[in-house]
Design a protein around this motif. Structure first.
Motif, PDB file in Angstrom:
ATOM      1  N   LYS A 130       0.914  52.723 -53.050  1.00 12.29           N
ATOM      2  CA  LYS A 130      -0.105  53.325 -53.904  1.00 12.29           C
ATOM      3  C   LYS A 130      -0.042  54.850 -53.896  1.00 12.29           C
ATOM      4  CE  LYS A 130      -1.776  49.445 -55.251  1.00 12.29           C
ATOM      5  NZ  LYS A 130      -1.528  49.006 -56.659  1.00 12.29           N
ATOM      6  N   ALA A 131       0.357  55.451 -52.770  1.00 14.53           N
ATOM      7  CA  ALA A 131       0.446  56.911 -52.639  1.00 14.53           C
ATOM      8  C   ALA A 131      -0.877  57.589 -52.998  1.00 14.53           C
ATOM      9  CB  ALA A 131       1.583  57.453 -53.503  1.00 14.53           C
ATOM     10  N   THR A 132      -1.984  56.933 -52.674  1.00 11.88           N
ATOM     11  CA  THR A 132      -3.335  57.463 -52.843  1.00 11.88           C
ATOM     12  C   THR A 132      -4.103  57.167 -51.562  1.00 11.88           C
ATOM     13  OG1 THR A 132      -4.363  55.411 -53.648  1.00 11.88           O
ATOM     14  CG2 THR A 132      -3.262  56.814 -55.298  1.00 11.88           C
ATOM     15  N   PRO A 133      -5.309  57.709 -51.394  1.00 12.53           N
ATOM     16  CA  PRO A 133      -6.148  57.204 -50.305  1.00 12.53           C
ATOM     17  C   PRO A 133      -6.365  55.696 -50.450  1.00 12.53           C
ATOM     18  CG  PRO A 133      -7.081  59.212 -51.225  1.00 12.53           C
ATOM     19  CD  PRO A 133      -5.965  58.805 -52.137  1.00 12.53           C
ATOM     20  N   VAL A 134      -6.356  55.003 -49.334  1.00 17.10           N
ATOM     21  CA  VAL A 134      -6.526  53.545 -49.335  1.00 17.10           C
ATOM     22  C   VAL A 134      -7.544  53.183 -48.269  1.00 17.10           C
ATOM     23  CG1 VAL A 134      -5.409  51.363 -48.765  1.00 17.10           C
ATOM     24  CG2 VAL A 134      -4.235  52.994 -50.225  1.00 17.10           C
ATOM     25  N   LEU A 173     -18.789  43.262 -50.592  1.00 19.42           N
ATOM     26  CA  LEU A 173     -17.464  43.754 -50.239  1.00 19.42           C
ATOM     27  C   LEU A 173     -17.606  45.096 -49.533  1.00 19.42           C
ATOM     28  CD1 LEU A 173     -14.427  43.107 -50.493  1.00 19.42           C
ATOM     29  CD2 LEU A 173     -14.404  44.502 -52.578  1.00 19.42           C
ATOM     30  N   ALA A 174     -17.274  45.121 -48.249  1.00 20.46           N
ATOM     31  CA  ALA A 174     -17.558  46.281 -47.401  1.00 20.46           C
ATOM     32  C   ALA A 174     -16.275  46.975 -46.951  1.00 20.46           C
ATOM     33  CB  ALA A 174     -18.351  45.847 -46.168  1.00 20.46           C
ATOM     34  N   SER A 175     -16.358  48.287 -46.830  1.00 20.73           N
ATOM     35  CA  SER A 175     -15.295  49.083 -46.228  1.00 20.73           C
ATOM     36  C   SER A 175     -15.377  48.947 -44.714  1.00 20.73           C
ATOM     37  CB  SER A 175     -15.458  50.546 -46.639  1.00 20.73           C
ATOM     38  OG  SER A 175     -14.533  51.372 -45.985  1.00 20.73           O
ATOM     39  N   ILE A 176     -14.223  48.795 -44.040  1.00 19.34           N
ATOM     40  CA  ILE A 176     -14.268  48.439 -42.616  1.00 19.34           C
ATOM     41  C   ILE A 176     -13.778  49.544 -41.671  1.00 19.34           C
ATOM     42  CG2 ILE A 176     -13.926  46.007 -43.231  1.00 19.34           C
ATOM     43  CD1 ILE A 176     -11.110  46.485 -41.733  1.00 19.34           C
ATOM     44  N   ALA A 177     -13.808  50.785 -42.085  1.00 20.88           N
ATOM     45  CA  ALA A 177     -13.377  51.901 -41.229  1.00 20.88           C
ATOM     46  C   ALA A 177     -11.896  51.801 -40.879  1.00 20.88           C
ATOM     47  CB  ALA A 177     -14.228  52.022 -39.972  1.00 20.88           C
ATOM     48  N   CYS A 178     -11.084  51.536 -41.888  1.00 16.65           N
ATOM     49  CA  CYS A 178      -9.636  51.606 -41.796  1.00 16.65           C
ATOM     50  C   CYS A 178      -9.157  52.290 -43.068  1.00 16.65           C
ATOM     51  CB  CYS A 178      -9.028  50.212 -41.663  1.00 16.65           C
ATOM     52  SG  CYS A 178      -7.223  50.213 -41.544  1.00 16.65           S
ATOM     53  N   TYR A 179      -8.565  53.464 -42.929  1.00 14.86           N
ATOM     54  CA  TYR A 179      -8.242  54.298 -44.086  1.00 14.86           C
ATOM     55  C   TYR A 179      -6.815  54.809 -43.997  1.00 14.86           C
ATOM     56  CZ  TYR A 179     -13.342  54.539 -43.813  1.00 14.86           C
ATOM     57  OH  TYR A 179     -14.676  54.225 -43.703  1.00 14.86           O
ATOM     58  N   GLY A 180      -6.207  54.994 -45.164  1.00 18.75           N
ATOM     59  CA  GLY A 180      -4.961  55.712 -45.271  1.00 18.75           C
ATOM     60  C   GLY A 180      -5.201  56.969 -46.089  1.00 18.75           C
ATOM     61  N   PHE A 181      -4.919  58.123 -45.515  1.00 15.50           N
ATOM     62  CA  PHE A 181      -5.143  59.388 -46.204  1.00 15.50           C
ATOM     63  C   PHE A 181      -3.813  60.127 -46.373  1.00 15.50           C
ATOM     64  CE2 PHE A 181      -9.508  59.276 -44.097  1.00 15.50           C
ATOM     65  CZ  PHE A 181     -10.166  58.911 -45.266  1.00 15.50           C
TER      66      PHE A 181
END
Length: 329
Positions: A130-134, A173-181
């Motif tokens: 994706k080459a975006t924040p994920v 649908l929740a965000s789970i504190a796992c991110y790609g920046f």
């Protein structure tokens, strides 16, 4: 790329078992919570350094843990706080780490108290494509639970809306504190904080970011545990054990009935015990007790009592016959 494992909290909802240890060191099977994360990051050749972001109070404990572990990538990075009311917030601490360690590469950020079912390498594959924040997103299954998390609205895999801890969630649908920046997104942390935005939960940063650049969601549906309470910890252990029990070879079990999802660690001695869905820490002695959804910390001695639903701190002494209890905590 690099990874950051967030390990700066004080876990007050799990006291007394986390009063003097980070909750990331809680055992799950034959590993700790954070070691499950370390193992996956260690195995992925794309990850060069794993920064462990923690506070001054637990800095030495993490340094010792990392030094004694089998992992080569983790590097402890300590924020200048030792008490709950001194915390910078997760976003503030992340911004400080980026500056302190001169992080300039794409970075995976993951909470150290997460127990997740997906393969982190698959998540990194998605991030690279994706080459975006994920962000990683999971359906928590109820609107009551959803109000405790950042809620994600997605279309064709792209995040089109995000609301942190809404009173009336639009979905589960929740965000789970796992991110790609990506590296350029990390540069925005200072801008976000300079505008007096909320420095605490990463979700507030995502909510701010979603109006500024594309963000994608990696969704999964196997299992996820945010280990923040005794119940969530026991549920995480039960998922990992999957109905079996983990009995350390150096534990002693005599005349006891060990049911499902029981974890007994080194040096523990159980005699005349009935147990299920419980965790018994090292060097605990339990005689003639019933344990159901019970957590007993190290060095504790208990006899002749029903401990269903109990959480006992380290070095507690309880004799059910004499109605006497003592605890070092």
């Amino acid at each position: 790329m690099n990874a950051v494992v967030l390990a700066g909290g004080y876990a007050t909802r799990l006291w007394p078992i986390t009063k003097d240890r980070p909750k990331m060191f809680l055992p799950v099977g034959d590993n700790t919570v954070i070691d499950h994360i370390f193992a996956e990051l260690e195995a992925d050749e794309r990850i060069e350094t794993v920064y462990v972001s923690t506070n001054e109070r637990f800095g030495d404990a993490f340094r010792e843990h990392v030094a004694e572990s089998r992992f080569e990538k983790p590097r402890v990075s300590v924020e200048d706080t030792s008490e709950e009311d001194e915390k910078f917030g997760v976003v503030g601490a992340l911004a400080q780490l980026v500056e302190r360690e001169n992080v300039t590469e794409d970075t995976i950020v993951i909470a150290g108290d997460n127990l997740i079912s997906f393969d982190i390498s698959e998540y990194i594959d998605f991030f690279e494509r994706k080459a975006t924040p994920v962000l990683a997103a999971y359906d928590v299954g109820s609107y009551e639970k959803a109000s405790q998390y950042g809620i994600v609205d997605i279309e064709d895999g792209q995040v089109v809306g995000f609301e942190e801890k809404p009173d009336e969630p639009a979905s589960t649908l929740a965000s789970i504190a796992c991110y790609g920046f990506p590296s350029e997104t990390l540069d925005l942390l200072d801008e976000y904080l300079a505008d007096d935005n909320n420095p605490d939960e990463p979700g507030w940063f995502i909510q701010w970011l979603v109006d500024r650049e594309p963000i994608h969601a990696f969704t999964f549906d196997e299992a996820w545990f945010d280990i923040g309470t005794p119940d969530s910890y026991l549920d995480a252990v039960a998922w990992h054990l999957d109905g079996d029990s983990y009995l350390h070879p150096d534990a002693t079990i005599e005349n006891s009935e060990i049911g499902e999802n029981v974890q007994v660690l080194a040096g523990a001695h159980l005699e005349g015990v009935t147990a299920d869905h419980s965790v018994i820490f090292p060097d605990v002695t339990v005689r003639n007790c019933e344990l159901r959804r019970t957590i007993i910390d190290e060095g504790t001695r208990v006899e002749e009592i029903d401990l269903s639903g109990a959480l006992l701190g380290a070095h507690t002494r309880i004799d059910g016959d004499s109605d006497d209890a003592q605890s070092s905590d």
